[in-house]
Write a protein that holds these residues in place. Sequence first.
Motif, PDB file in Angstrom:
ATOM      1  N   GLU A   1     -30.532  -8.384  -3.524  1.00  0.00           N
ATOM      2  CA  GLU A   1     -31.240  -8.156  -4.792  1.00  0.00           C
ATOM      3  C   GLU A   1     -32.739  -8.014  -4.575  1.00  0.00           C
ATOM      4  O   GLU A   1     -33.551  -8.675  -5.243  1.00  0.00           O
ATOM      5  CB  GLU A   1     -30.948  -9.301  -5.770  1.00  0.00           C
TER       6      GLU A   1
ATOM      7  N   GLU B   1     -35.022  -6.925  -7.711  1.00  0.00           N
ATOM      8  CA  GLU B   1     -35.155  -7.973  -8.718  1.00  0.00           C
ATOM      9  C   GLU B   1     -36.050  -9.103  -8.209  1.00  0.00           C
ATOM     10  O   GLU B   1     -36.890  -9.630  -8.957  1.00  0.00           O
ATOM     11  CB  GLU B   1     -33.772  -8.531  -9.078  1.00  0.00           C
ATOM     12  N   ARG B   2     -35.904  -9.483  -6.930  1.00  0.00           N
ATOM     13  CA  ARG B   2     -36.723 -10.565  -6.379  1.00  0.00           C
ATOM     14  C   ARG B   2     -38.188 -10.146  -6.303  1.00  0.00           C
ATOM     15  O   ARG B   2     -39.101 -10.953  -6.553  1.00  0.00           O
ATOM     16  CB  ARG B   2     -36.198 -10.956  -5.009  1.00  0.00           C
TER      17      ARG B   2
ATOM     18  N   TRP C   1     -39.592 -10.212  -9.758  1.00  0.00           N
ATOM     19  CA  TRP C   1     -39.796 -11.592 -10.202  1.00  0.00           C
ATOM     20  C   TRP C   1     -41.038 -12.181  -9.542  1.00  0.00           C
ATOM     21  O   TRP C   1     -41.802 -12.918 -10.174  1.00  0.00           O
ATOM     22  CB  TRP C   1     -38.559 -12.414  -9.874  1.00  0.00           C
TER      23      TRP C   1
ATOM     24  N   LYS D   1     -39.589  -4.185 -15.857  1.00  0.00           N
ATOM     25  CA  LYS D   1     -38.267  -3.685 -15.526  1.00  0.00           C
ATOM     26  C   LYS D   1     -37.243  -4.798 -15.447  1.00  0.00           C
ATOM     27  O   LYS D   1     -36.052  -4.558 -15.581  1.00  0.00           O
ATOM     28  CB  LYS D   1     -38.315  -2.920 -14.200  1.00  0.00           C
ATOM     29  N   THR D   2     -37.674  -6.004 -15.171  1.00  0.00           N
ATOM     30  CA  THR D   2     -36.719  -7.112 -15.082  1.00  0.00           C
ATOM     31  C   THR D   2     -36.107  -7.426 -16.433  1.00  0.00           C
ATOM     32  O   THR D   2     -35.056  -8.058 -16.504  1.00  0.00           O
ATOM     33  CB  THR D   2     -37.402  -8.373 -14.555  1.00  0.00           C
TER      34      THR D   2
ATOM     35  N   GLN E   1     -32.425  -4.906 -19.123  1.00  0.00           N
ATOM     36  CA  GLN E   1     -31.145  -5.180 -19.751  1.00  0.00           C
ATOM     37  C   GLN E   1     -31.332  -5.834 -21.119  1.00  0.00           C
ATOM     38  O   GLN E   1     -30.583  -5.556 -22.053  1.00  0.00           O
ATOM     39  CB  GLN E   1     -30.305  -6.084 -18.848  1.00  0.00           C
TER      40      GLN E   1
END
Length: 252
Positions: free
Chosen positions: A60, A63-64, A67, A89-90, A93
């Motif tokens: 990931e 995502e990391r 973050w 972007k995180t 969803q």
Amino acid sequence: MPAADPTQLPDVAIGHHPNHGIVASLPTQNPAAQWMLERLDFQRLPGNPRLYTLTDQHREAPERAAWAAKLLTGAGYRVDTDMSLAPEKTDGQERVRARQARATPEVPGPQRAPAQDAGPDVAIAEHPSLGIVAAVNDDLPFNPGIFLDTDGWRYHRDLDVYLPPAGTREESLDVVAHTVTGLRRGHFQVAMQPQLAEDVAAHRVAVRQAFTTHKFRVDEAALKTPATVPPAVAVSPPPAAVDPRIAFARAR
């Protein structure tokens, strides 16, 4: 072309490298930002001191990285990222679900409030009268306060904060550095006041330099000190053997 004003440069730049995947750099060479970056799963690229690569990029990675950018931004650092790694972007969803919720007709009955950003798991800052304090998010399945208890932090029940063990400020900075390292390894998100993070980073650099200087002086003194040789011990020669025939002749 004139050089960019250092005050306009980001503290951390995160992007994609054609050979090394997701990387980060420190345009302002901020030691506190470097200290934070290394605790967000970035490590220095061998042979290139200007770049830091994200570890375990098969796990990931986007995502990391996003973050990490979000945490750095929340801690007060200027962060520049690729569009694909932007912190917004995180929450893609969540935005999609929000659009779907708006398109769905309202149903009578209790409605769930939109999810809020819970913030960091542990926040460490410097209080004007209490000194260094730490606050823990209590709404977690596993309470990160166990890491603070292990490192000797004292829980103040009335204020609901943790205080470092009694000692000098330098000792408190050591405790903060050790606790943050343990929390990162436990995959907890830690936010630290930027000025305090800079003080911790500067203190760690000073400690390493002092240790290196002390070790060099000890080694240098050992080289300059002549080797002591124990004094020779006088050894008397063994007594000469007496011919028994001479002793017998004298007795006669």
